[in-house]
Design an enzyme around this catalytic site. Structure first.
Site, PDB file in Angstrom:
ATOM      1  N   HIS A  74      41.905 -58.283  39.460  1.00  0.00           N
ATOM      2  CA  HIS A  74      40.956 -58.890  39.600  1.00  0.00           C
ATOM      3  C   HIS A  74      40.040 -58.737  40.983  1.00  0.00           C
ATOM      4  CE1 HIS A  74      38.065 -62.553  40.250  1.00  0.00           C
ATOM      5  NE2 HIS A  74      38.524 -63.195  39.480  1.00  0.00           N
TER       6      HIS A  74
ATOM      7  N   CYS B 196      38.898 -66.591  32.918  1.00  0.00           N
ATOM      8  CA  CYS B 196      39.769 -66.696  33.472  1.00  0.00           C
ATOM      9  C   CYS B 196      40.538 -68.362  32.664  1.00  0.00           C
ATOM     10  CB  CYS B 196      39.716 -67.149  35.076  1.00  0.00           C
ATOM     11  SG  CYS B 196      41.713 -67.451  36.155  1.00  0.00           S
TER      12      CYS B 196
ATOM     13  N   LYS C 230      34.286 -58.570  30.342  1.00  0.00           N
ATOM     14  CA  LYS C 230      34.647 -60.034  30.280  1.00  0.00           C
ATOM     15  C   LYS C 230      32.789 -60.970  30.348  1.00  0.00           C
ATOM     16  CE  LYS C 230      36.432 -63.064  34.853  1.00  0.00           C
ATOM     17  NZ  LYS C 230      36.745 -62.664  36.021  1.00  0.00           N
TER      18      LYS C 230
ATOM     19  N   ARG D  71      43.826 -69.063  31.057  1.00  0.00           N
ATOM     20  CA  ARG D  71      45.339 -69.770  31.084  1.00  0.00           C
ATOM     21  C   ARG D  71      45.585 -71.302  30.659  1.00  0.00           C
ATOM     22  NH1 ARG D  71      45.880 -66.180  36.194  1.00  0.00           N
ATOM     23  NH2 ARG D  71      44.192 -64.860  35.665  1.00  0.00           N
TER      24      ARG D  71
ATOM     25  N   ASP E 147      45.287 -59.632  35.866  1.00  0.00           N
ATOM     26  CA  ASP E 147      43.790 -60.003  35.727  1.00  0.00           C
ATOM     27  C   ASP E 147      43.062 -59.932  35.628  1.00  0.00           C
ATOM     28  OD1 ASP E 147      41.280 -62.255  36.591  1.00  0.00           O
ATOM     29  OD2 ASP E 147      42.547 -62.845  37.978  1.00  0.00           O
ATOM     30  N   ASP E 148      42.165 -59.601  34.559  1.00  0.00           N
ATOM     31  CA  ASP E 148      40.931 -58.396  34.647  1.00  0.00           C
ATOM     32  C   ASP E 148      41.433 -57.222  33.416  1.00  0.00           C
ATOM     33  OD1 ASP E 148      39.753 -60.587  35.030  1.00  0.00           O
ATOM     34  OD2 ASP E 148      38.769 -60.111  36.869  1.00  0.00           O
TER      35      ASP E 148
ATOM     36  N   HIS F 224      44.310 -71.913  38.914  1.00  0.00           N
ATOM     37  CA  HIS F 224      42.915 -71.515  38.869  1.00  0.00           C
ATOM     38  C   HIS F 224      43.085 -72.784  37.549  1.00  0.00           C
ATOM     39  CE1 HIS F 224      38.983 -69.707  37.976  1.00  0.00           C
ATOM     40  NE2 HIS F 224      38.552 -71.533  38.628  1.00  0.00           N
TER      41      HIS F 224
ATOM     42  N   ASP G  57      44.683 -62.415  31.299  1.00  0.00           N
ATOM     43  CA  ASP G  57      43.702 -63.500  30.542  1.00  0.00           C
ATOM     44  C   ASP G  57      42.656 -63.186  29.600  1.00  0.00           C
ATOM     45  OD1 ASP G  57      42.277 -61.969  32.914  1.00  0.00           O
ATOM     46  OD2 ASP G  57      42.336 -63.717  33.853  1.00  0.00           O
ATOM     47  N   ASN G  58      41.691 -61.403  30.011  1.00  0.00           N
ATOM     48  CA  ASN G  58      40.767 -61.104  29.190  1.00  0.00           C
ATOM     49  C   ASN G  58      40.879 -59.929  29.757  1.00  0.00           C
ATOM     50  OD1 ASN G  58      39.411 -63.162  31.740  1.00  0.00           O
ATOM     51  ND2 ASN G  58      39.357 -60.888  32.191  1.00  0.00           N
TER      52      ASN G  58
ATOM     53  N   LYS H 127      48.635 -67.493  40.633  1.00  0.00           N
ATOM     54  CA  LYS H 127      46.914 -67.747  40.449  1.00  0.00           C
ATOM     55  C   LYS H 127      46.763 -68.276  39.627  1.00  0.00           C
ATOM     56  CE  LYS H 127      42.367 -66.201  38.857  1.00  0.00           C
ATOM     57  NZ  LYS H 127      41.225 -65.274  38.157  1.00  0.00           N
TER      58      LYS H 127
END
Length: 586
Positions: free
Chosen positions: A223, A70, A385, A74, A32-33, A134, A328-329, A132
Site C-alpha cells: 500500500h 480494502c 484497484k 477485509r 495490501d494492493d 481498517h 485484499d485487492n 492493518k
C-alpha cells in the site's frame, strides 16, 4: 450447493468437533494492493522465495476473487458475509453522505456478523493479529473486541512504513492500537519487520501450552506510500528499465508457462498506460525506480514472512500449521503519471514528505506507482484497484499445509473472498452459527468451504448456476460458472454491462454480450436479485470515489464548509489533479 453452514440448533454456540491435539494452527497472511502476477509463483520477476516455497508445498488458486478495495475485502475475508450486509460496502473515507444515512453503509464492521477470530476463540484457539485493521476504531470496533486476544493494529486505511505518521490529509495521525489501547510505534519501525516480530512474540507467549493458535497477519505492503529498505531496493535497480509494456508482456508469458492462465489468453492495453518511449531519459529513470521500490517492498514482505516460517519450524509447529496467503485487492494505480511535476510534488510536500530520486522509498519519502506500472502488476488482467475488472478483483491465493495432498498444484475453480472464513473453520473443525451466536442474531456465512477442492474431492464448489454478486461504488459484477458480468463506471469504464468468459479470457478482451444475449439477460436478472437481497444502494448522481475522498477529507479535518476552498487550494488540489491526469484518454 447451498451456502456453507450447518442445520443444527440455531441457538447453539460453535464448538470444536476435532480434539485440540489434532487441530492445526492457522496463519492468515494478507498483502495490501498486491497485483495478480506480483509473486514469482504467479509469473513475477520479483524474488519471493518464501511464498514460492509455500506454493510448492500447497495449492495456488488462479481464479480467486476479492473486493476491489480494502475494507469490504477485509470484512468478507473475516466473516464470510457479503460486505453490504456486514456494514462495509465501501471504505468509510469514500462513502457519500446520502449513503451514510443508512445503518449498513457506515464502513465499519457491524455487530450483526461474527469474525472468524471470535468463532475460533470460542472454540479454544489462541487468536492474534498484527497489522492493518481498517474495520472501525470506535467503541466495540477494534480487533481486540472482535475476537483477537492479542493485537497491534493500524485502524486507518494506510500509513507510513518507517514511522508513525499519516499518508493522506484525512488523518491527523497514524492510529495504532495494541490490545485496544493507543500505541506508540518503536523508533526502529519498518512495517513488515515489525508486524512479523509482533506475530512471533504473540505466538511464542503461549507456544508450549498445547493450544492451537490463529494468527492474522495483514501487512501494509504494498500500500502507498511504497517504501522499502535500501538493500532490497538495490536488487531491483535496472530491472524495470525496459518499461511497463515490456514487463506486462514478460509476466503474461511467464504466467502462461506456469499454467496460471491459458496459453491463448489475450492481453489488452489500458487507456491510462502511457507511451514509455515518449518519456525522456530522466523520466524513464525515475519511473523505473518507482517500480524498483515496489518490487523491493514485495520482497521485503516475503523475507520477513520467511522469518515467521523459520520460527514455526524451529518450534516444531510448522508441520501442524495451515498458512493461507492472499491480497485484499489488486494493484493500486493512484501514483501520478508525471511525478516530477509541481502538482505531483505539492501533495506529498504538504504532508512533510519528499519525492527525491536518490532517497526514493526510504524514510521521509513518498512513493507510489502510476497506472502504467500498476497495469503491469496486474498483467494480463484489465483495470486495477477500485474497479470491478479482473485486475482489481483477481489476486493470488496460496493455501499450504502438511495435510494437503496436491503439493504444488494449481486450482482453476472459481473462488471468492467469503470462502476464506468457512475454509478456516473447516480446518479447525469448528461449525459456524447459522442465525444466532451467544444469544444474539447474526448473519449466516454465505461462502463455501474450499476444503473439498484442496483435497481434490470435487472440481468446483460453485455449480454452473450458482451466482456470486459484487458491488463497490457503482462498479458491479456477477460471477456464474465460467462467466462474469461486469460494469465499470468512469473515469476508466463506460458504465455498460459486459460479459466475459474469464476462464478462457481472464484479460477480459472479448465481450460476449452481443453473442450470448440470453446468458446476459439471465445474469442481469441474477445481479438484480443480488443487489436487492444485499441492500445495495445506488451511488448519488455524479459520484466519483476520489472526488468523494477529497470532500470527506475536507469536512473531516475542518468541519467548516467556509474553509473548504482554501484547504483544497493549499493541500488537496494536487491530489485531485493527479487523479484527473489519469482520466486522459479514458
Amino acid at each position: 450447493m447451498a451456502p456453507w453452514g450447518y442445520a443444527g440448533n440455531p441457538e447453539s454456540i460453535p464448538s470444536p468437533t476435532t480434539p485440540a491435539a489434532e487441530r492445526p494452527n492457522i496463519v492468515l497472511v494478507l498483502a495490501d494492493d498486491l497485483g495478480f502476477t506480483d509473486l514469482g509463483s504467479y509469473g513475477s520477476e520479483i524474488n519471493t522465495p518464501t511464498l514460492d516455497a509455500l506454493a510448492q508445498e500447497g495449492v495456488r488458486f488462479t481464479n480467486y476473487h476479492t473486493a476491489a478495495n480494502c475494507a469490504p475485502a477485509r470484512a468478507m475475508l473475516l466473516t464470510g458475509v457479503d460486505a453490504h450486509i456486514a456494514g462495509v460496502p465501501n471504505i468509510p473515507e469514500m462513502l457519500a453522505p446520502e449513503q451514510k444515512r443508512h445503518s449498513h453503509y457506515q464502513g465499519v464492521l457491524g455487530n450483526n456478523v461474527v469474525t472468524v477470530a471470535t468463532l475460533l476463540e470460542g472454540a479454544g484457539y489462541h487468536t492474534y493479529m498484527a497489522g492493518k485493521w481498517h474495520l472501525g476504531a470506535g467503541p466495540g470496533q477494534l480487533p481486540s473486541e472482535r475476537g483477537f486476544k492479542r493485537t497491534v493494529a493500524l485502524a486507518d486505511s494506510g500509513a507510513d512504513n518507517w514511522e508513525q505518521r499519516p499518508y493522506i490529509p484525512l488523518y491527523e495521525k497514524a492510529s495504532w492500537y495494541a490490545d485496544g489501547k493507543e500505541y506508540q510505534l518503536p523508533d526502529d519501525f519498518y512495517s513488515s519487520r515489525f508486524l512479523v516480530d509482533k506475530t512471533i512474540e504473540f505466538i511464542d507467549s503461549n507456544i508450549d501450552d498445547g493450544t492451537p493458535f490463529f494468527a492474522y497477519l495483514p501487512f501494509q505492503a504494498v500500500h502507498i506510500p511504497v517504501q522499502a529498505p535500501q538493500e532490497f531496493i538495490d536488487r531491483y535497480m535496472g530491472v524495470y528499465d525496459g518499461g511497463w509494456d515490456e514487463l506486462r508482456e514478460q509476466r503474461r508469458q511467464k504466467a502462461v508457462e506456469l499454467g496460471i492462465i491459458p496459453a491463448d489468453s489475450g492481453i489488452g492495453r489500458m487507456s491510462t498506460t502511457d507511451d514509455w518511449n515518449a518519456l525522456d531519459a530522466d523520466q524513464r529513470r525515475y519511473q523505473a525506480k518507482r517500480m524498483a521500490v515496489y518490487g523491493a517492498m514485495v520482497e521485503a514482505m516475503d523475507y520477513h514472512l520467511g522469518r515467521l516460517v523459520d520460527y514455526l519450524k524451529e518450534r516444531e509447529q510448522y508441520h501442524n500449521t495451515i498458512i493461507i496467503f492472499t491480497s485484499d485487492n489488486g494493484a493500486e494505480a493512484s501514483g501520478p503519471a508525471d511525478p516530477g511535476s509541481f502538482i505531483a510534488r505539492r501533495g506529498p510536500t504538504a504532508l512533510g514528505y519528499h519525492t527525491d530520486y536518490e532517497r526514493l522509498g526510504l524514510k521521509g519519502s513518498y512513493n507510489s506507482i502510476s497506472p502504467s506500472f500498476a497495469s503491469a502488476a496486474a498483467s494480463p488482467l484489465a483495470f486495477y484497484k477500485f474497479y470491478a475488472g479482473e485486475g482489481g478483483m483477481r489476486v493470488p491465493l496460496i493455501v499450504a499445509g502438511a495435510e494437503l495432498a496436491d503439493k504444488g498444484g494449481l486450482n482453476h475453480a472459481f473462488s471468492f473472498v467469503t470462502d476464506i472464513t468457512p475454509t478456516i473453520l473447516s480446518f479447525a473443525g469448528v461449525e459456524p452459527p447459522e442465525r444466532r451466536y451467544r444469544g444474539r442474531p447474526v448473519e449466516p456465512i454465505i461462502g463455501r468451504d474450499l476444503g473439498p477442492l484442496l483435497r481434490q474431492e470435487v472440481d468446483r464448489v460453485y455449480g454452473p448456476e450458482d451466482a456470486v454478486g459484487y458491488e463497490l461504488a457503482g462498479h458491479a459484477a456477477l460471477f456464474q460458472g465460467d462467466y462474469k458480468l461486469v460494469l465499470n463506471r468512469g473515469p476508466l469504464g463506460d458504465g455498460q454491462w459486459r460479459l466475459y468468459d474469464i476462464v478462457r479470457d481472464p484479460g477480459e478482451t472479448s465481450d460476449l454480450a452481443s453473442q450470448q444475449p440470453a446468458r446476459l439477460q439471465r445474469m442481469l436478472s441474477a445481479y438484480e436479485r443480488y443487489a436487492r437481497d444485499n441492500k445495495v444502494l445506488a451511488v448519488p448522481p455524479g459520484y466519483d470515489h476520489l472526488k468523494q475522498l477529497v470532500i470527506n477529507t475536507l469536512y473531516q479535518r475542518l468541519r467548516t464548509p467556509i474553509l473548504v476552498a482554501l484547504l483544497t487550494a493549499l493541500v488537496l488540489l494536487p491530489f485531485l489533479m493527479t487523479w484527473r491526469n489519469t482520466r486522459k484518454d479514458a
